[in-house]
Structures are given as structure tokens and as C-alpha cells.
Scaffold this motif. Structure first.
Motif, PDB file in Angstrom:
ATOM      1  N   TRP A  19     -24.614   8.808  27.565  1.00 35.07           N
ATOM      2  CA  TRP A  19     -25.978   8.487  27.998  1.00 35.07           C
ATOM      3  C   TRP A  19     -26.113   8.630  29.516  1.00 35.07           C
ATOM      4  O   TRP A  19     -27.160   9.065  30.008  1.00 35.07           O
ATOM      5  N   SER A  20     -25.065   8.298  30.246  1.00 35.18           N
ATOM      6  CA  SER A  20     -25.086   8.495  31.702  1.00 35.18           C
ATOM      7  C   SER A  20     -25.202   9.978  32.027  1.00 35.18           C
ATOM      8  O   SER A  20     -25.926  10.368  32.954  1.00 35.18           O
ATOM      9  N   LEU A  21     -24.494  10.807  31.251  1.00 39.75           N
ATOM     10  CA  LEU A  21     -24.576  12.258  31.451  1.00 39.75           C
ATOM     11  C   LEU A  21     -25.984  12.779  31.221  1.00 39.75           C
ATOM     12  O   LEU A  21     -26.464  13.633  31.972  1.00 39.75           O
ATOM     13  N   VAL A  22     -26.647  12.279  30.189  1.00 41.07           N
ATOM     14  CA  VAL A  22     -28.024  12.709  29.920  1.00 41.07           C
ATOM     15  C   VAL A  22     -28.902  12.364  31.122  1.00 41.07           C
ATOM     16  O   VAL A  22     -29.673  13.201  31.599  1.00 41.07           O
ATOM     17  N   PHE A  23     -28.748  11.144  31.629  1.00 47.45           N
ATOM     18  CA  PHE A  23     -29.555  10.706  32.775  1.00 47.45           C
ATOM     19  C   PHE A  23     -29.292  11.559  34.013  1.00 47.45           C
ATOM     20  O   PHE A  23     -30.232  12.056  34.648  1.00 47.45           O
ATOM     21  N   VAL A  24     -28.020  11.729  34.383  1.00 47.74           N
ATOM     22  CA  VAL A  24     -27.725  12.494  35.607  1.00 47.74           C
ATOM     23  C   VAL A  24     -28.031  13.979  35.423  1.00 47.74           C
ATOM     24  O   VAL A  24     -28.353  14.660  36.398  1.00 47.74           O
ATOM     25  N   ALA A  66     -16.622  14.643  34.533  1.00 47.54           N
ATOM     26  CA  ALA A  66     -15.162  14.499  34.553  1.00 47.54           C
ATOM     27  C   ALA A  66     -14.727  13.380  33.584  1.00 47.54           C
ATOM     28  O   ALA A  66     -13.753  13.543  32.848  1.00 47.54           O
ATOM     29  N   PHE A  67     -15.458  12.285  33.584  1.00 49.61           N
ATOM     30  CA  PHE A  67     -15.167  11.213  32.619  1.00 49.61           C
ATOM     31  C   PHE A  67     -15.391  11.698  31.187  1.00 49.61           C
ATOM     32  O   PHE A  67     -14.622  11.389  30.282  1.00 49.61           O
ATOM     33  N   HIS A  68     -16.455  12.473  30.992  1.00 55.38           N
ATOM     34  CA  HIS A  68     -16.765  13.015  29.660  1.00 55.38           C
ATOM     35  C   HIS A  68     -15.637  13.937  29.190  1.00 55.38           C
ATOM     36  O   HIS A  68     -15.194  13.850  28.042  1.00 55.38           O
ATOM     37  N   TYR A  69     -15.178  14.813  30.081  1.00 57.33           N
ATOM     38  CA  TYR A  69     -14.077  15.710  29.733  1.00 57.33           C
ATOM     39  C   TYR A  69     -12.816  14.925  29.411  1.00 57.33           C
ATOM     40  O   TYR A  69     -12.076  15.273  28.496  1.00 57.33           O
ATOM     41  N   SER A 147     -26.831   5.489  18.216  1.00 54.63           N
ATOM     42  CA  SER A 147     -26.248   4.489  19.128  1.00 54.63           C
ATOM     43  C   SER A 147     -27.315   3.542  19.653  1.00 54.63           C
ATOM     44  O   SER A 147     -27.051   2.356  19.847  1.00 54.63           O
ATOM     45  N   ILE A 148     -28.527   4.033  19.870  1.00 55.83           N
ATOM     46  CA  ILE A 148     -29.617   3.171  20.342  1.00 55.83           C
ATOM     47  C   ILE A 148     -30.085   2.254  19.220  1.00 55.83           C
ATOM     48  O   ILE A 148     -30.278   1.060  19.432  1.00 55.83           O
TER      49      ILE A 148
END
Length: 161
Positions: A19-24, A66-69, A147-148
């Protein structure tokens, strides 16, 4: 084929990162398009601010990716071991495009001239990467939506079956 089974804590971490990736991603695309358009209009007052915002958004995107990978490291290891076979071609293409987009973005920080050929390459690669990102997100929309829904149900004390 073996699938990794995640515990609840790992899944929560993965979903927070996703979800952080979607936002950024949205923030990075928005600031990038605004920056590009401001360059065409010669809005010299806004260019430094937009450049700073886009650089910050891009840096957040890079760190979050990087965290996602890292959370999907086994997926990459299996590509090295077994090849692409049944792997998502969109995810593989996105990984490669993201590396090029990040590389040109980092290089632009050192060059400093976004109107150069490098700036144009970064823009074009970013458009292609954005399209692949949208495809990647759409392939996972059911998981993200789920997830939501589950999170809201848990807060209310409702058990989902």
C-alpha cells in the motif's frame, strides 16, 4: 512447485509495503508529470519546488521498492534458478524498467540538467514503467482490496469467512 506460506505478521508487513508503494507511485507520477508540464510552460518559479518534491517522491519510491523486492526475494531467486517459465512477464519487465528509471533518476541528481537527453530518457522510461506499474497493481487489486475489507472487519470485531 512450492509456495511460501506467510504468517499473519509477515503478510501485514507485505501489505503495508504494498500500500505504501501504491501511494508513493501515485505521488511520484503526479510530481513527475507536473514537473514535465512546468518545463513546457517555463514556470521557473515552480520548477525548483517541483524538482525537489519529485526527487523526494522518487527517493521514497526507490526505498519502498527495495523493501518490496526484499519481501519477494524468493520470486527473484526462482527466476535465476528456473527461468521465467510461469512467472509474470509484467512483473519481470517492471523490475527491469524500474532499474532503468531509478538509474536515470539518480544520474539526473548528479547531472542536474533535466532538459538534457538523460532527462528525456528518464521521462520516457518513467512513462513505460508507470504503465507496467498500473498493470502490476491491477493484477493484485483483489489482494489489495481484500486487505482493506478484512482490516475494517477486524476493527469492528466481525469474523470474515
Amino acid at each position: 512447485m512450492q509456495y511460501k506460506i506467510y504468517d499473519q505478521k509477515q503478510m501485514k508487513r507485505i501489505l503495508i509495503i504494498d500500500w505504501s508503494l501504491v501511494f508513493v507511485f501515485v505521488l511520484s507520477v503526479y510530481t513527475g508529470v507536473k514537473l514535465h508540464l512546468a518545463g513546457h510552460v517555463s514556470d521557473s518559479e515552480m520548477l525548483p519546488l517541483l524538482a525537489m518534491l519529485h526527487t523526494a517522491a522518487g527517493f521514497l519510491f526507490l526505498i519502498t521498492a527495495a523493501f518490496h523486492y526484499a519481501t519477494h526475494g524468493n520470486w527473484y531467486k526462482s527466476i535465476i534458478k528456473n527461468g521465467l517459465r510461469k512467472k509474470s512477464k509484467v512483473s519481470a519487465a517492471l523490475s527491469i524498467a524500474f532499474l532503468f528509471m531509478s538509474g536515470t533518476g539518480i544520474a539526473l541528481c548528479y547531472v542536474g540538467d533535466s532538459s538534457s537527453h538523460l532527462g528525456l530518457y528518464h521521462y520516457k522510461i518513467s512513462l513505460a514503467t508507470s504503465a507496467l506499474c498500473v498493470g502490476h497493481i491491477l493484477n493484485r487489486k483483489a489482494v489489495l482490496r481484500h486487505s482493506i475489507k478484512n482490516r475494517g472487519a477486524k476493527r469492528l470485531g466481525i469474523k470474515k469467512h
